[in-house]
Design a protein around this motif. Sequence first.
Motif, PDB file in Angstrom:
ATOM      1  N   HIS A  68      67.945  59.755  34.341  1.00 17.18           N
ATOM      2  CA  HIS A  68      67.029  60.244  33.346  1.00 17.18           C
ATOM      3  C   HIS A  68      65.978  59.279  33.142  1.00 17.18           C
ATOM      4  CE1 HIS A  68      70.150  63.166  31.949  1.00 17.18           C
ATOM      5  NE2 HIS A  68      70.962  62.617  32.399  1.00 17.18           N
ATOM      6  N   ASP A 110      74.454  68.733  32.650  1.00 20.09           N
ATOM      7  CA  ASP A 110      73.182  68.525  32.871  1.00 20.09           C
ATOM      8  C   ASP A 110      72.753  68.183  34.368  1.00 20.09           C
ATOM      9  OD1 ASP A 110      74.427  65.840  32.305  1.00 20.09           O
ATOM     10  OD2 ASP A 110      72.503  65.015  31.670  1.00 20.09           O
ATOM     11  N   HIS A 111      73.890  67.901  35.169  1.00 19.42           N
ATOM     12  CA  HIS A 111      73.255  67.640  36.677  1.00 19.42           C
ATOM     13  C   HIS A 111      74.118  68.635  37.572  1.00 19.42           C
ATOM     14  CE1 HIS A 111      72.027  63.618  35.686  1.00 19.42           C
ATOM     15  NE2 HIS A 111      72.759  63.996  34.854  1.00 19.42           N
ATOM     16  N   HIS A 158      77.242  63.672  39.853  1.00 21.70           N
ATOM     17  CA  HIS A 158      78.685  63.429  39.065  1.00 21.70           C
ATOM     18  C   HIS A 158      79.029  64.905  38.447  1.00 21.70           C
ATOM     19  CE1 HIS A 158      75.128  62.351  36.341  1.00 21.70           C
ATOM     20  NE2 HIS A 158      76.141  62.919  35.337  1.00 21.70           N
ATOM     21  N   ASP A 215      73.205  59.006  37.323  1.00 18.57           N
ATOM     22  CA  ASP A 215      73.245  58.572  35.807  1.00 18.57           C
ATOM     23  C   ASP A 215      73.844  57.048  35.889  1.00 18.57           C
ATOM     24  OD1 ASP A 215      72.039  60.547  34.843  1.00 18.57           O
ATOM     25  OD2 ASP A 215      73.921  61.081  33.490  1.00 18.57           O
TER      26      ASP A 215
HETATM   27 ZN   LIG Z   1      72.725  63.289  32.819  1.00 22.39          ZN
END
Ligand SMILES: [Zn+2]
Length: 303
Positions: A222, A96-97, A92, A182
């Motif tokens: 996560h 943080d990805h 996505h 996520d």
């Molecule tokens: Zn994330």
Amino acid sequence: MARTLRRIALVIALALAVAVVYAAGRIRSLHAETVSKDVSCIFGLGGNVGVLRTSEGAVVVDTMTFRMQGDRIRELAEELGGGPVQVVFNTHWHRDHTHGNPAFAPGTKIVATQRTLEHLRNRDAEYWTGPAAGTLPNETFTDEHELKLGGKTIRALHLGRGHTDGDMVVLFVEDRVLHAGDLFFNGLYPNIDLDSGGSVKEWGDTLDRVLALDFDRVIPGHGPVSDRAGLIAFQRFIRQLWQVGADAAAKGESLAQAQRTSALTADKGYGVMAIPFVMRLDRDFAIQRAWQEATGAVKPDGL
Ligand SMILES: [Zn+2]
């Protein structure tokens, strides 16, 4: 006096330099864990990275938060994945990805859903300028995309709304491992990005479609590596969370009243994830999202 000031300035500069070196060390520090014979998971500051080993090189799922992490991920993936990185998937659009993407060679195949590419271009345009623009997803799909590489089959699927409206899961068919991105926060309160089309209401049904796939182990976006039972437990939490939001809306409760509910029990043992000054993913946040979606409130009280 001037000398004292100079000394103070020097001490501050040194302290800052030490802090920067420390932060860089923390950011670069990653560790890997074996998930199956040919699949590994890399943990660090950001979303979990999946690495598949094939006879023609590595496949990487997600690239964490910083360019310098991308460099380490690429190095590690080459060791774990049996050669140069051939394909990168972005589950996505969140930073943080995806923000490690620019560490990968221009021309690397980068796969995402069409919706994710749109979000990257519209919501995160500032980052994806200059050379970084060359590592935006260059192969997109809407519902499903299958890829064969070095004796392995990789299926990427968009199965509905949840965390955003563009998330994919990636199935390593022969290894029976799923990277859920996520759509699965393992043992942690999830981020529900309503602004990006996320939905607490639809998330549970999306997970039904994920659970219909054939896999044993699951890499969550996560939290630690898990399995089908772990994903089912998270689905139970999401469905209960929606129920809490829907009940509060039906009773006309305020956000504060909804947050005092004792009906949410499936989050027992869940941990809080916090990014200082940016966001705090905890029980109140999760209930707030469910309440916002159920009541149609744009701005909840207290925000
Ligand atoms: Zn994330």
